[in-house]
Design an enzyme around this catalytic site. Sequence first.
Site, PDB file in Angstrom:
ATOM      1  CB  ILE A  48      34.464  75.959  -4.281  1.00  0.00           C
ATOM      2  CG1 ILE A  48      34.646  76.694  -2.960  1.00  0.00           C
ATOM      3  CG2 ILE A  48      33.867  74.574  -4.055  1.00  0.00           C
ATOM      4  CD1 ILE A  48      33.323  77.044  -2.249  1.00  0.00           C
ATOM      5  CD  GLU A  68      40.751  71.783   1.226  1.00  0.00           C
ATOM      6  OE1 GLU A  68      41.259  72.675   1.901  1.00  0.00           O
ATOM      7  OE2 GLU A  68      39.834  71.967   0.421  1.00  0.00           O
ATOM      8  N   GLY A  81      39.574  72.843  -9.695  1.00  0.00           N
ATOM      9  CA  GLY A  81      40.379  71.702 -10.160  1.00  0.00           C
ATOM     10  C   GLY A  81      41.679  71.532  -9.386  1.00  0.00           C
ATOM     11  CE  LYS A  82      40.951  74.374  -4.075  1.00  0.00           C
ATOM     12  NZ  LYS A  82      39.675  74.719  -4.708  1.00  0.00           N
ATOM     13  CG  ASP A  98      44.301  69.714  -2.009  1.00  0.00           C
ATOM     14  OD1 ASP A  98      44.653  70.095  -0.871  1.00  0.00           O
ATOM     15  OD2 ASP A  98      43.319  68.964  -2.191  1.00  0.00           O
ATOM     16  N   GLY A 157      42.836  78.132  -5.909  1.00  0.00           N
ATOM     17  CA  GLY A 157      41.745  78.576  -6.779  1.00  0.00           C
ATOM     18  C   GLY A 157      40.431  78.357  -6.047  1.00  0.00           C
TER      19      GLY A 157
HETATM   20  N1  LIG Z   1      40.155  70.636 -16.184  1.00  0.00           N
HETATM   21  C1  LIG Z   1      39.084  69.931 -15.864  1.00  0.00           C
HETATM   22  N2  LIG Z   1      38.230  69.519 -16.818  1.00  0.00           N
HETATM   23  C2  LIG Z   1      37.149  68.804 -16.519  1.00  0.00           C
HETATM   24  N3  LIG Z   1      36.807  68.436 -15.261  1.00  0.00           N
HETATM   25  C3  LIG Z   1      37.613  68.821 -14.274  1.00  0.00           C
HETATM   26  C4  LIG Z   1      38.787  69.585 -14.511  1.00  0.00           C
HETATM   27  N4  LIG Z   1      39.384  69.821 -13.329  1.00  0.00           N
HETATM   28  C5  LIG Z   1      38.611  69.237 -12.394  1.00  0.00           C
HETATM   29  N5  LIG Z   1      37.570  68.622 -12.963  1.00  0.00           N
HETATM   30  C6  LIG Z   1      36.485  67.915 -12.263  1.00  0.00           C
HETATM   31  O1  LIG Z   1      35.778  68.923 -11.541  1.00  0.00           O
HETATM   32  C7  LIG Z   1      35.455  68.476 -10.228  1.00  0.00           C
HETATM   33  C8  LIG Z   1      36.105  69.396  -9.195  1.00  0.00           C
HETATM   34  O2  LIG Z   1      37.524  69.231  -9.265  1.00  0.00           O
HETATM   35  P1  LIG Z   1      38.415  69.280  -7.944  1.00  0.00           P
HETATM   36  O3  LIG Z   1      39.801  68.958  -8.346  1.00  0.00           O
HETATM   37  O4  LIG Z   1      37.794  68.468  -6.860  1.00  0.00           O
HETATM   38  O5  LIG Z   1      38.310  70.855  -7.576  1.00  0.00           O
HETATM   39  P2  LIG Z   1      38.839  71.648  -6.295  1.00  0.00           P
HETATM   40  O6  LIG Z   1      39.820  70.785  -5.577  1.00  0.00           O
HETATM   41  O7  LIG Z   1      39.453  72.902  -6.845  1.00  0.00           O
HETATM   42  O8  LIG Z   1      37.624  71.982  -5.485  1.00  0.00           O
HETATM   43  C9  LIG Z   1      35.922  67.018 -10.144  1.00  0.00           C
HETATM   44  O9  LIG Z   1      34.818  66.200 -10.451  1.00  0.00           O
HETATM   45  C10 LIG Z   1      36.992  66.910 -11.220  1.00  0.00           C
HETATM   46  O10 LIG Z   1      37.055  65.616 -11.762  1.00  0.00           O
HETATM   47  N1  LIG Z   2      34.157  78.509   4.561  1.00  0.00           N
HETATM   48  C1  LIG Z   2      35.186  77.765   4.119  1.00  0.00           C
HETATM   49  N2  LIG Z   2      34.940  76.759   3.252  1.00  0.00           N
HETATM   50  C2  LIG Z   2      35.978  76.070   2.818  1.00  0.00           C
HETATM   51  C3  LIG Z   2      37.306  76.322   3.231  1.00  0.00           C
HETATM   52  N3  LIG Z   2      38.112  75.431   2.616  1.00  0.00           N
HETATM   53  C4  LIG Z   2      37.340  74.666   1.868  1.00  0.00           C
HETATM   54  N4  LIG Z   2      36.047  75.029   1.995  1.00  0.00           N
HETATM   55  C5  LIG Z   2      34.889  74.336   1.413  1.00  0.00           C
HETATM   56  C6  LIG Z   2      34.622  74.639  -0.007  1.00  0.00           C
HETATM   57  C7  LIG Z   2      34.138  73.322  -0.554  1.00  0.00           C
HETATM   58  O1  LIG Z   2      32.754  73.174  -0.304  1.00  0.00           O
HETATM   59  C8  LIG Z   2      34.879  72.280   0.276  1.00  0.00           C
HETATM   60  C9  LIG Z   2      36.118  71.760  -0.382  1.00  0.00           C
HETATM   61  O2  LIG Z   2      36.942  72.835  -0.814  1.00  0.00           O
HETATM   62  P1  LIG Z   2      37.681  72.821  -2.237  1.00  0.00           P
HETATM   63  O3  LIG Z   2      38.176  74.214  -2.450  1.00  0.00           O
HETATM   64  O4  LIG Z   2      38.767  71.803  -2.103  1.00  0.00           O
HETATM   65  O5  LIG Z   2      36.655  72.421  -3.236  1.00  0.00           O
HETATM   66  O6  LIG Z   2      35.180  72.948   1.481  1.00  0.00           O
HETATM   67  C10 LIG Z   2      37.536  77.365   4.156  1.00  0.00           C
HETATM   68  O7  LIG Z   2      38.680  77.629   4.600  1.00  0.00           O
HETATM   69  N5  LIG Z   2      36.444  78.037   4.582  1.00  0.00           N
END
Ligand SMILES: Nc1ncnc2c1ncn2[C@@H]1O[C@H](COP(=O)(O)OP(=O)(O)O)[C@@H](O)[C@H]1O
Ligand SMILES: Nc1nc2c(ncn2[C@H]2C[C@H](O)[C@@H](COP(=O)(O)O)O2)c(=O)[nH]1
Length: 207
Positions: free
Chosen positions: A13, A35, A16-17, A86, A11
């Site tokens: 950025i 990651e 919630g991955k 993730d 999903g």
């Molecule tokens: N379903 C949810 N409801 C509320 N907060 C959430 C939910 N999923 C994630 N969060 C919060 O949102 C932020 C981003 O989540 P994260 O898992 O790091 O996203 P991603 O890995 O997709 O970038 C974190 O602070 C997390 O605690």
């Molecule tokens: N340009 C790219 N940015 C990336 C990639 N994978 C992650 N990201 C960035 C996006 C967020 O700022 C941060 C963490 O990623 P999450 O999706 O875990 O929130 O890193 C990429 O391949 N290219």
Amino acid sequence: MKRGPFIAVEGPIGAGKTTLASMLSAELNIPILKEIVEENPFLDKFYQNIDEWSFQLEMFFLCNRYKQLEDTDLQYIAQDKPVISDYHIYKNLIFAERTLKGIKREKYRQIYHILTDDLPKPNVILYIRADLDTLLYRISKRGRAFEEQIDPAYLQQLIEDYDTAMASLAEREPATVIVPINGSEVDFVEHPEQFARIVAQVKELIS
Ligand SMILES: Nc1ncnc2c1ncn2[C@@H]1O[C@H](COP(=O)(O)OP(=O)(O)O)[C@@H](O)[C@H]1O
Ligand SMILES: Nc1nc2c(ncn2[C@H]2C[C@H](O)[C@@H](COP(=O)(O)O)O2)c(=O)[nH]1
């Protein structure tokens, strides 16, 4: 699917991955592959100037994930042990197609395919979709300084790129099960019953 499930949570950025992958890992007692973000030396510079830093950043992510998946293959997948990640390696291409241009994009595509075509691919993808406001809220809640500079237009493009990429993956790899989760409505953090429904779905898929 009888043995060694390889589950990826995907999903845009902030969807919630990592949160969902960690919760599932704990609930199902499946090891997690996460990651590398904080140690990435290019992310801060990238958000300050995307055109200048995109190639370095995309190559860094690609090489890191390649190494992680090589190790994960040896440790888990080749031995039919379940694992949850993730990210999906395809994420690299989704971002790179958006951030790179011209000859660099062409070179990146070639390197991406050389490195990843024979890597093991997840057989289940939990695809968390969420709208722009939800993503912006969660990114700010997470509080990483370098992400304060994220342009909402870039994030909106990524939302659309993810939808296109997941549809294309479903067509190319019909054996991969893609489970869409509406991350703007389903709140698996605050509502245990909503998390329980996801757990039941995953258990059924991997049993
Ligand atoms: N379903 C949810 N409801 C509320 N907060 C959430 C939910 N999923 C994630 N969060 C919060 O949102 C932020 C981003 O989540 P994260 O898992 O790091 O996203 P991603 O890995 O997709 O970038 C974190 O602070 C997390 O605690
Ligand atoms: N340009 C790219 N940015 C990336 C990639 N994978 C992650 N990201 C960035 C996006 C967020 O700022 C941060 C963490 O990623 P999450 O999706 O875990 O929130 O890193 C990429 O391949 N290219």
